[in-house]
Structure formats: structure tokens, C-alpha cells
Write an enzyme that holds these catalytic residues in place. Structure first.
Site, PDB file in Angstrom:
ATOM      1  N   HIS A 163      36.640  27.533  23.761  1.00  0.00           N
ATOM      2  CA  HIS A 163      38.103  27.728  23.736  1.00  0.00           C
ATOM      3  C   HIS A 163      38.783  26.508  23.133  1.00  0.00           C
ATOM      4  CE1 HIS A 163      42.173  28.695  25.341  1.00  0.00           C
ATOM      5  NE2 HIS A 163      41.716  29.928  25.351  1.00  0.00           N
ATOM      6  N   ILE A 204      41.465  23.703  23.419  1.00  0.00           N
ATOM      7  CA  ILE A 204      42.731  23.916  24.122  1.00  0.00           C
ATOM      8  C   ILE A 204      42.399  24.378  25.540  1.00  0.00           C
ATOM      9  CG2 ILE A 204      44.872  25.254  24.197  1.00  0.00           C
ATOM     10  CD1 ILE A 204      44.533  25.639  21.130  1.00  0.00           C
ATOM     11  N   GLY A 238      45.214  28.695  29.484  1.00  0.00           N
ATOM     12  CA  GLY A 238      46.396  28.788  30.331  1.00  0.00           C
ATOM     13  C   GLY A 238      46.074  29.176  31.759  1.00  0.00           C
ATOM     14  N   VAL A 239      45.108  30.063  31.935  1.00  0.00           N
ATOM     15  CA  VAL A 239      44.770  30.483  33.294  1.00  0.00           C
ATOM     16  C   VAL A 239      44.218  29.331  34.117  1.00  0.00           C
ATOM     17  CG1 VAL A 239      44.460  32.916  32.724  1.00  0.00           C
ATOM     18  CG2 VAL A 239      42.512  31.372  32.598  1.00  0.00           C
ATOM     19  N   GLU A 285      45.576  27.899  37.627  1.00  0.00           N
ATOM     20  CA  GLU A 285      44.632  27.655  38.727  1.00  0.00           C
ATOM     21  C   GLU A 285      44.751  26.221  39.239  1.00  0.00           C
ATOM     22  OE1 GLU A 285      41.634  27.888  41.600  1.00  0.00           O
ATOM     23  OE2 GLU A 285      42.655  29.538  40.579  1.00  0.00           O
TER      24      GLU A 285
END
Length: 154
Positions: free
Chosen positions: A54, A60, A63-64, A68
Site C-alpha cells: 500500500h 501511504i 486510512g482504516v 484503528e
């Protein structure tokens, strides 16, 4: 541990929440004000496993995982205030609302996770939080989320 504790290092974090590598996403929690507010710190490094895919050549932070990390900060804040070290507390997402991403988080960044309790009280199972993740004072993510605290039986 007492409810007036203002910070949690990695050792205390691991006594409060069950997360471990590669899914322990905070390094410390500072400025803990009971179960009302706290700031989590995540030092983003290239050797984290999600950067392998990723994205190759342009790492990067997903986002999840930022959301979290906010949830882990909230769990440590509440766990610290309620003296949950070594008591096997578990926390589960129930909802994530109004989540927006504003900036990419990349290796070398220091992510500051500012959390505030919107609803919840000692002894309660359902808590709602607002969170903002920033890098160098610049907004990376904001979200509201609801979680259920599974507290051990006394």
C-alpha cells in the site's frame, strides 16, 4: 495505575489492550484527562507490513489503520481511567461516522491522534468518541466512532 495517570507508554498500552504487532498501531498515549480526552502518538515507519502493498513505490498509511489507531487511543484512555491494566478488556467497533481523510500519512510522519469522549461513563458498555489525526498540525483524518467495551466480570 490510577485514574489521574496522564500518560501510557508501550508497556502499559499492552497491559490495557490486547493488540500486538502488526496491529498495535500506537506507540504512546499522552495528555490523558481521565476518560474525557487523550492524545495518541504513532511514529510511522517504513518497516510496517502494510507498506509492502500500500502502495509499492509510494507508501501511504491505509486510512482504516488511522481510524484503528484512533480507536486504540480511545481504548487506552478509557482503560487507563478505569484501571483496566491486566484485566483483559476488549473493545469492538459498532459504528464509524463522518470519517474524512484530508492528507496522506507516509513513513517518517508522526501521527497525533486527538480523542475526545462524546458519550460514555464508567460502568457503561457503549461509548462514542470524536477523533482527529494530525501530522505537524495538519489534519490527516477525522471521524466519530462508537465502540462497545467488553469489561471483565469483577
Amino acid at each position: 495505575m490510577s485514574s489521574d495517570l496522564k500518560a501510557a507508554d508501550i508497556a502499559l498500552i499492552q497491559r490495557i489492550i490486547p493488540h500486538r504487532y502488526p496491529f498495535l498501531l500506537i506507540d504512546k498515549v499522552i495528555d490523558i484527562d481521565g476518560y474525557q480526552t487523550a492524545t495518541g502518538i504513532k511514529n510511522v515507519t517504513m518497516n510496517e507490513p502494510h507498506f509492502q502493498g500500500h502502495f509499492p513505490g509510494k507508501p501511504i498509511m491505509p486510512g482504516v489503520t488511522i481510524v484503528e489507531a484512533m480507536a486504540q487511543t480511545a481504548a487506552v484512555m478509557v482503560g487507563t481511567a478505569l484501571d483496566m491494566a491486566d484485566k483483559n478488556m476488549l473493545v469492538y467497533f459498532m459504528a464509524i461516522d463522518k470519517c474524512k481523510f484530508r492528507r496522506m500519512v507516509v513513513p517518517g510522519d508522526v501521527l497525533q491522534l486527538h480523542l475526545q469522549t462524546a458519550r460514555g461513563k464508567p460502568g457503561g458498555k457503549v461509548w462514542k468518541f470524536t477523533g482527529k489525526a494530525e501530522v505537524d498540525g495538519e489534519m490527516a483524518c477525522e471521524a466519530e466512532f462508537t465502540a462497545m467495551m467488553e469489561l471483565p466480570a469483577p
